[in-house]
Write a protein that holds these residues in place. Structure first.
Motif, PDB file in Angstrom:
ATOM      1  N   PHE A   1       0.830  -1.203   0.000  1.00 26.89           N
ATOM      2  CA  PHE A   1       0.000   0.000   0.000  1.00 26.89           C
ATOM      3  C   PHE A   1       0.863   1.250   0.000  1.00 26.89           C
ATOM      4  CE2 PHE A   1      -3.313  -2.907   1.243  1.00 26.89           C
ATOM      5  CZ  PHE A   1      -4.462  -2.337   0.704  1.00 26.89           C
ATOM      6  N   VAL A   2       0.404   2.262  -0.724  1.00 29.91           N
ATOM      7  CA  VAL A   2       1.087   3.559  -0.756  1.00 29.91           C
ATOM      8  C   VAL A   2       0.064   4.644  -0.402  1.00 29.91           C
ATOM      9  CG1 VAL A   2       2.832   2.876  -2.445  1.00 29.91           C
ATOM     10  CG2 VAL A   2       0.671   3.830  -3.222  1.00 29.91           C
ATOM     11  N   VAL A   3       0.555   5.827  -0.113  1.00 29.78           N
ATOM     12  CA  VAL A   3      -0.307   6.956   0.240  1.00 29.78           C
ATOM     13  C   VAL A   3      -1.296   7.218  -0.898  1.00 29.78           C
ATOM     14  CG1 VAL A   3      -0.341   9.429   0.729  1.00 29.78           C
ATOM     15  CG2 VAL A   3       1.429   7.979   1.735  1.00 29.78           C
ATOM     16  N   GLY A   4      -2.557   7.417  -0.530  1.00 29.69           N
ATOM     17  CA  GLY A   4      -3.603   7.700  -1.507  1.00 29.69           C
ATOM     18  C   GLY A   4      -4.481   6.506  -1.830  1.00 29.69           C
ATOM     19  N   GLU A   5      -4.031   5.279  -1.527  1.00 30.65           N
ATOM     20  CA  GLU A   5      -4.836   4.093  -1.792  1.00 30.65           C
ATOM     21  C   GLU A   5      -5.861   3.896  -0.681  1.00 30.65           C
ATOM     22  OE1 GLU A   5      -2.503   0.996  -4.468  1.00 30.65           O
ATOM     23  OE2 GLU A   5      -1.656   1.123  -2.445  1.00 30.65           O
ATOM     24  N   THR A   6      -6.844   3.043  -0.956  1.00 37.17           N
ATOM     25  CA  THR A   6      -7.923   2.798  -0.006  1.00 37.17           C
ATOM     26  C   THR A   6      -7.913   1.351   0.469  1.00 37.17           C
ATOM     27  OG1 THR A   6      -9.275   4.470  -1.107  1.00 37.17           O
ATOM     28  CG2 THR A   6     -10.427   2.928   0.326  1.00 37.17           C
ATOM     29  N   MET A   7      -7.984   1.188   1.798  1.00 45.11           N
ATOM     30  CA  MET A   7      -8.110  -0.135   2.413  1.00 45.11           C
ATOM     31  C   MET A   7      -9.585  -0.382   2.713  1.00 45.11           C
ATOM     32  SD  MET A   7      -5.019  -0.187   5.158  1.00 45.11           S
ATOM     33  CE  MET A   7      -3.330  -0.365   4.653  1.00 45.11           C
ATOM     34  N   VAL A   8     -10.023  -1.628   2.571  1.00 51.89           N
ATOM     35  CA  VAL A   8     -11.415  -1.986   2.835  1.00 51.89           C
ATOM     36  C   VAL A   8     -11.455  -2.972   3.988  1.00 51.89           C
ATOM     37  CG1 VAL A   8     -13.533  -2.959   1.867  1.00 51.89           C
ATOM     38  CG2 VAL A   8     -11.993  -1.656   0.410  1.00 51.89           C
ATOM     39  N   TRP A   9     -12.366  -2.740   4.923  1.00 55.83           N
ATOM     40  CA  TRP A   9     -12.499  -3.562   6.125  1.00 55.83           C
ATOM     41  C   TRP A   9     -13.868  -4.229   6.135  1.00 55.83           C
ATOM     42  CZ3 TRP A   9      -7.778  -3.713   7.924  1.00 55.83           C
ATOM     43  CH2 TRP A   9      -6.947  -2.612   7.735  1.00 55.83           C
ATOM     44  N   ASN A  10     -14.173  -4.978   7.180  1.00 49.11           N
ATOM     45  CA  ASN A  10     -15.465  -5.654   7.313  1.00 49.11           C
ATOM     46  C   ASN A  10     -16.620  -4.663   7.152  1.00 49.11           C
ATOM     47  OD1 ASN A  10     -14.383  -8.213   7.786  1.00 49.11           O
ATOM     48  ND2 ASN A  10     -14.190  -7.829   9.976  1.00 49.11           N
TER      49      ASN A  10
END
Length: 72
Positions: A20-29
């Motif tokens: 992951f790099v700055v600006g990307e989006t992580m998705v959680w439950n």
């Protein structure tokens, strides 16, 4: 690309936390998304992420480098 099973949304694309790099989006439950604001090494095996939540607040999360995390 790998996939992970998330509660409430099922199978979703994923990649290692170290990718992951700055600006990307992580998705959680349940589809909660967090935008990566900053990334720094916390230790040899962990990264410290500063994440912007959907509520506008910034959170710090420590994640193992090889952990698969959902992504958009």
């Amino acid at each position: 690309m790998s996939a992970v099973q998330l509660q409430g949304i099922g199978q979703t694309n994923a990649k290692a936390a170290s990718d992951f790099v700055v600006g990307e989006t992580m998705v959680w439950n349940y589809g909660i998304a967090s935008k990566v604001v900053a990334v720094c090494d916390a230790s040899k095996m962990f990264l410290s992420f500063e994440l912007l939540g959907g509520d506008g607040k910034t959170y710090t999360r420590r994640i193992k480098k090889d952990r698969l995390v959902g992504c958009v």
